[in-house]
Design a protein around this motif. Sequence first.
Motif, PDB file in Angstrom:
ATOM      1  N   LYS A  99      47.855  42.350  55.133  1.00  0.00           N
ATOM      2  CA  LYS A  99      46.503  42.238  54.572  1.00  0.00           C
ATOM      3  C   LYS A  99      46.349  43.078  53.301  1.00  0.00           C
ATOM      4  N   ALA A 100      46.967  44.265  53.287  1.00  0.00           N
ATOM      5  CA  ALA A 100      46.868  45.133  52.106  1.00  0.00           C
ATOM      6  C   ALA A 100      47.434  44.425  50.872  1.00  0.00           C
ATOM      7  N   VAL A 101      48.575  43.760  51.058  1.00  0.00           N
ATOM      8  CA  VAL A 101      49.203  43.077  49.915  1.00  0.00           C
ATOM      9  C   VAL A 101      48.381  41.843  49.543  1.00  0.00           C
ATOM     10  N   ASP A 102      47.918  41.126  50.583  1.00  0.00           N
ATOM     11  CA  ASP A 102      47.123  39.925  50.338  1.00  0.00           C
ATOM     12  C   ASP A 102      45.859  40.273  49.548  1.00  0.00           C
ATOM     13  N   ARG A 103      45.241  41.394  49.910  1.00  0.00           N
ATOM     14  CA  ARG A 103      44.031  41.824  49.205  1.00  0.00           C
ATOM     15  C   ARG A 103      44.341  42.122  47.740  1.00  0.00           C
ATOM     16  N   ASP A 112      37.819  35.063  46.455  1.00  0.00           N
ATOM     17  CA  ASP A 112      37.141  35.615  47.630  1.00  0.00           C
ATOM     18  C   ASP A 112      37.872  35.298  48.916  1.00  0.00           C
ATOM     19  N   GLU A 113      38.625  34.207  48.909  1.00  0.00           N
ATOM     20  CA  GLU A 113      39.278  33.767  50.136  1.00  0.00           C
ATOM     21  C   GLU A 113      40.784  33.937  50.022  1.00  0.00           C
ATOM     22  N   PRO A 114      41.464  34.254  51.143  1.00  0.00           N
ATOM     23  CA  PRO A 114      42.922  34.377  51.089  1.00  0.00           C
ATOM     24  C   PRO A 114      43.576  33.102  50.571  1.00  0.00           C
TER      25      PRO A 114
END
Lengths: 119, 235
Positions: A99-103, A112-114
């Motif tokens: 999630k950290a990298v995805d953010r 706003d969306e993955p």
Amino acid sequence: MTYNEIMAALLQAYEAHPEMDVEKIIAQVAQELGASENCMNSIKASLGLLDEMQEKKSSLEAAHEEGETTKKWILAETAKVTEGRTDEEKAAIAEGIAKAVDRGVLQSLGDDEPTNKEG
Amino acid sequence: MSMENEYIYSEAFQAFGDKLKNNLSQYVSLETALLDGNAVAGEGESAPLNCVQEFLDAPLVGNKDSALKKLFAAGIALAKDSGVLPFDMPDSSPKAIASVVDNSLTQVKVAYKAAKGEIPAEEMVDTLVDHAAARTIAITNAVIDNVEATVDVISDALAVAFPPAALAIQLSKPILKYVLTLVAPKVKEAIPVGIEKASQMAKEAARPVLAKSRELRAKAKNYQLNAVYGQNRGL
């Protein structure tokens, strides 16, 4: 003293004594510059992290030499750092890392969306 | 198999490996695509330093990397402490300093090696991804003992290593520029060439994620338009 002068003091001290332990050189220069205790602690922690990064890079390189992929290495290392945790915690840690990298990706795109969610 | 080891053999764990590798590739591509060789061309000169040249010449993993990175990390911490850091670094924690220095000096080294033909252009982005993977695991290892193991806590603890690409470049640019003042003229010319190569390769690699992002934005816009017009029709 400017940033360039601080960098020059550090680099020139190391250039003059490349055989010396770089951490001793840094401690000496920091002391001469009157660094605060907080700063000394910050330097120590940063250098420790750089050692850890170096160690992980060496480990990844060794894995590549043995024919392992980066993905397999990531899985092996994540299993190692989560050893002793419950399955629930392991899953949360893995998801938290991704999630950290995805953010970072999403913030870079201004989305706003993955990106890997099906639209 | 004990209950405690079940997760690491699960499909979900394998999927995490794919997802993280994919996310790292996307992040590194987006960041590297923003690098600009001309923007880092050095202003001002110092006498070339052997320790910098040795760092550039040494293999991508080795003790020479470690020494120079430590000197740069100490320089940032000391400059921040004295209030003379010439660039804005919103987070100056040890995690942030180590990440920025490791990332920037890896970029400059990969660029130099690519300009010299020591790394094939098509391997540049993968090399940077591998370094990002090692950095991610190292930071995870460092923070994991002190935090609660929930998705958000772990994600927040690692966020500093993955700032928006534009900010990451804003942080690495002054370090790259400074390195260019410490090398011989030929090296000073070569590094921006390597950076341009890396940037071009990264732009290619980032194309699918940019296309996906545009597609999602278009869908979101259509959804909003449908909602508005649907509502109007209903009135």
